[in-house]
Design a protein around this motif. Sequence first.
Motif, PDB file in Angstrom:
ATOM      1  N   UNK A 115      39.248  27.403  50.742  1.00 52.53           N
ATOM      2  CA  UNK A 115      38.093  27.110  49.895  1.00 52.53           C
ATOM      3  C   UNK A 115      38.205  25.682  49.397  1.00 52.53           C
TER       4      UNK A 115
ATOM      5  N   UNK B  54      36.930  40.356  48.472  1.00 55.70           N
ATOM      6  CA  UNK B  54      37.792  41.380  47.899  1.00 55.70           C
ATOM      7  C   UNK B  54      36.980  42.596  47.504  1.00 55.70           C
TER       8      UNK B  54
ATOM      9  N   UNK C  90      44.188  49.779  36.001  1.00 51.77           N
ATOM     10  CA  UNK C  90      45.189  50.811  35.738  1.00 51.77           C
ATOM     11  C   UNK C  90      45.421  50.893  34.240  1.00 51.77           C
TER      12      UNK C  90
ATOM     13  N   UNK D 204      42.281  30.943  46.024  1.00 55.08           N
ATOM     14  CA  UNK D 204      41.618  32.216  45.754  1.00 55.08           C
ATOM     15  C   UNK D 204      40.492  32.099  44.727  1.00 55.08           C
TER      16      UNK D 204
ATOM     17  N   UNK E 262      40.739  35.681  43.203  1.00 54.07           N
ATOM     18  CA  UNK E 262      40.930  36.718  44.221  1.00 54.07           C
ATOM     19  C   UNK E 262      40.159  37.982  43.866  1.00 54.07           C
ATOM     20  N   UNK E 263      38.991  37.811  43.298  1.00 51.98           N
ATOM     21  CA  UNK E 263      38.147  38.954  42.970  1.00 51.98           C
ATOM     22  C   UNK E 263      38.537  39.686  41.714  1.00 51.98           C
ATOM     23  N   UNK E 264      39.470  39.142  40.949  1.00 51.61           N
ATOM     24  CA  UNK E 264      39.918  39.775  39.703  1.00 51.61           C
ATOM     25  C   UNK E 264      39.511  38.887  38.529  1.00 51.61           C
ATOM     26  N   UNK E 265      38.907  39.451  37.485  1.00 52.95           N
ATOM     27  CA  UNK E 265      38.559  38.623  36.331  1.00 52.95           C
ATOM     28  C   UNK E 265      39.817  38.013  35.715  1.00 52.95           C
TER      29      UNK E 265
ATOM     30  N   UNK F 163      45.373  45.528  32.457  1.00 50.46           N
ATOM     31  CA  UNK F 163      44.871  46.580  33.342  1.00 50.46           C
ATOM     32  C   UNK F 163      44.632  46.068  34.761  1.00 50.46           C
ATOM     33  N   UNK F 164      44.501  44.757  34.910  1.00 52.79           N
ATOM     34  CA  UNK F 164      44.262  44.170  36.232  1.00 52.79           C
ATOM     35  C   UNK F 164      45.520  43.523  36.814  1.00 52.79           C
TER      36      UNK F 164
ATOM     37  N   UNK G 208      48.272  44.476  38.243  1.00 49.22           N
ATOM     38  CA  UNK G 208      48.749  44.886  39.566  1.00 49.22           C
ATOM     39  C   UNK G 208      47.832  44.357  40.668  1.00 49.22           C
ATOM     40  N   UNK G 209      46.518  44.395  40.403  1.00 45.17           N
ATOM     41  CA  UNK G 209      45.567  43.922  41.419  1.00 45.17           C
ATOM     42  C   UNK G 209      45.761  42.421  41.661  1.00 45.17           C
TER      43      UNK G 209
ATOM     44  N   UNK H 299      49.033  41.720  43.468  1.00 44.42           N
ATOM     45  CA  UNK H 299      48.952  42.104  44.882  1.00 44.42           C
ATOM     46  C   UNK H 299      48.138  41.091  45.688  1.00 44.42           C
ATOM     47  N   UNK H 300      47.044  40.658  45.099  1.00 47.31           N
ATOM     48  CA  UNK H 300      46.142  39.799  45.856  1.00 47.31           C
ATOM     49  C   UNK H 300      46.647  38.359  45.981  1.00 47.31           C
TER      50      UNK H 300
END
Lengths: 739, 127
Positions: free
Chosen positions: A103, A376, A382, B79, B97-100, B117-118, B120-121, B124-125
């Motif tokens: 990007x 994505x 979680x 990302x 990477x699509x996570x706020x 809460x995000x 882990x996402x 991972x990303x």
Amino acid sequence: MTAERRIVVDDRPMAFRDGESVAVAVLRTGEHPGHGGTLCLAGDCGNCVAEVGGVAWVRTCQTPARPGMVVRRHPPTGGPRLPAGAQAEAMGEPWAPRVHVQREQADLVVIGAGDSGRAAAADATRDGRRVTVLDAGAGVEVVGIYAGPTIVARTGEGMLHLHAHEVVVATGAAEIQPVCPGNGLRGLLTGRAAERLYAAGMDLGTAVAIGTAPDGVPCTGLAGRLVRFEGDDRVSAVVTLDDDGAQRRTACDTAILGLGRTPRDLLARMTGHPAVRVAGSAARTFDLPPPPAEGVVCPCTGSTVEDLESLWERGFRELELIKRSSLVGVGTCQGGACLPHLRAFIADRTGQAPEPFTARPASRQITLGEAAAGVHVDAFRRTALHDEHLALGARMDRFGGWWRPWHYGDHLAEYRAVREAVSVGDVSTLGKLVVSGPDAVEALERLYPSRVADIREGRSRYVLLLNERGHLIDDGMVLREAEHRFVLTFTSAGAGNAEAWLRDWIKIWGLRVHVLDRTMSLAAINVTGPLATDLLGRLGLAQPPAFLRHVHADVAGVPCHVMRLSFTGEVSYELHHPVDRAVELWRVLLAAGHDLGIAPHGLQALQGLRLEKGHVIVGMDSELDSTPRRLGMDWAVRMDKPEFVGRAALERTAGLPDARRLAGFTMPGPAPAEGSPVTSAGEIVGHVSSSFTSPVLGRAVMLGWLKRSPFPTEVEIDGRPASVVSPPFYDPEGARARA
Amino acid sequence: MLALEPLQGVRVVASSEALDAIPSEDGATVLRLAPDDVFVLDGLLDLAVADPHAIVAGEPGFVGSWLGPEELAAIVVPHIEWPLPAERPALAQGFVAGVPAKLWLTADGALLLCAAAYAHELTDRLR
């Protein structure tokens, strides 16, 4: 001496030279990279596409040959085979390697490095602009321009997503392909393709040129209008029509077409963004070719002039409609070959050339992996107790944007723990807002259909959230903390929208209210069951709040906002506490309740528990246009309030007949599937929204919709007689929750 | 691999004027999440806020990781689909990477934050 380098085409080795494309390498052997048709060798048509390295629809004229490259022609009819993804997955291999995305931000992007592209770049550089030039010849193949403008390109390393302030499309002009009988034969070349092949040392045999002859290529120019090509598989002769009306047949090995040019403006037509402009030949207006009279117009789809005429006779006049109906322009080349002919066809009949049709990404065939590169899936949250659930054997699933435990192995045991002993449930996912301000009461009175002003400090009330049409959009609790301060809870799935809804209205009303979202800052554990009070007493909650009251107190040393309410129908305390203390509190609760028979419960048990109480789950039991009346929840609406969101709609519709009601159903035996139709006198009159085989009641209990009036009292569900009843099914007086 | 650690601090929602007056000395970092919302990294609950209706609460909901300029360029920048602000310090908020997520950009690098809460996402990303 350099070893000969080879590609493999349809299992046969073929040599290639440095810098050659796959198409040229194949042509050098006397074969066609596809199955016939005019070759442009410029990426404008789809006549050379083949499977390269396992990827179908690749333009072989734009693909540099590399040693060992495996090429397979598409079948003559039908599409190429799909990748054997399922087989790969079974072998534990990914379907395809992840495609890398680069990007970048750019100031001015010039697409195309021809004369006009270089000129545009030079001008901008002189003006002090930072210029990025993208050129297919340099291995950067632009496949789309999106709003932004954002350019998506394929590079040797993966995909490039380039966000630009300004884009110049300088992609030049394409050569017009012939439309006439025989235009699918081999041995047909555009002028520039012939020049390239001749320059590469290829023998074109006896060559004839129709229209403008190519530079420097030995060939015989033919006068007159092109009528058809002749030959069995490869062109053997060209038939032209002289000015005097006589047909002339000229034998040849190669026919070279110089039929004119058309702007290569596909990328520019993908966006109407004002920051995207076209330069050079791509911006020019060229003469259209003569209207096509016979033959295949669209080599990609095989659509013919006869197809177009048939549509015209049936009244199709618009370019876009003819495109969709004939499929002319929807194939591999996206109109690169057929668009000028289609425009000429319409212009001949209307006297006016239509504008080119809309173009959409991608201009080149890209793989699903390339299309999905850098995209994505939604991120699911979680709770702080996620690992605790896994350690307890939970089966996790996604609900309302969160991973939540569906069960811990035995949902009926979890159900019994709630009904007979004590249980804990992770309700951290509930929406939790704090509102504070001098106008907080005013805002909440206007927002909710219930009274808020008379909720005393330390008390709470169940509330509905309605939209302007009076339809239910969420529900939750209002808890008063101080004169001007409240805590609001919302459903897990609805919390995000509810917060935006609240903020919007506060802004519109101009009220002085602060809002803080605590949903992801506070965890929450629901301690529920007849022994819940005993358990919390062991952990220091000496004075538990009464039903619908709340206090701030330490539980096992963890600061909690303790809310007494009930979704399960049993005594329940929601313990809202800092997320970083959740694991500690969860473990203490389970340990302290061990001798009481404590067990955690998942959503599967909770859905049954709440259904026995007749509690609605918004979005599951409610529909997009469910009013309080339809839900049987008029009791939660105070029409004597002067104003609240949805009030006007409810007032306007209050006197109208309404043939829709959420009802309770019950019948002996196991519960039918959710979604089952509800019938009466042989007709479908509704459906089941929630169902559960109640262990404590020994029969099926359901919520569902009746959508025919008069509402029946006896119905059939799942082929069995069922009674229509008013929930709750269990403890209708609510004595257990208040105990 | 990116290691996101819990962050401690105080969240304050109050009038803009009151938030403007929050002192940033004593080592606390004040991240202005919105005109009426700040996260005071390592701040304390006894923060003085000149708004009687301010909401002041401990904020345990964020995790974060300090990244040097090279880590920022290698791990995060590929990302994100939005331009990083040029000035320093600056707070940028958007999808990573699509996570706020949020980036507190300083002269020495950046603090990458997201809701716990995000975590882990995001981890991972960005792997």
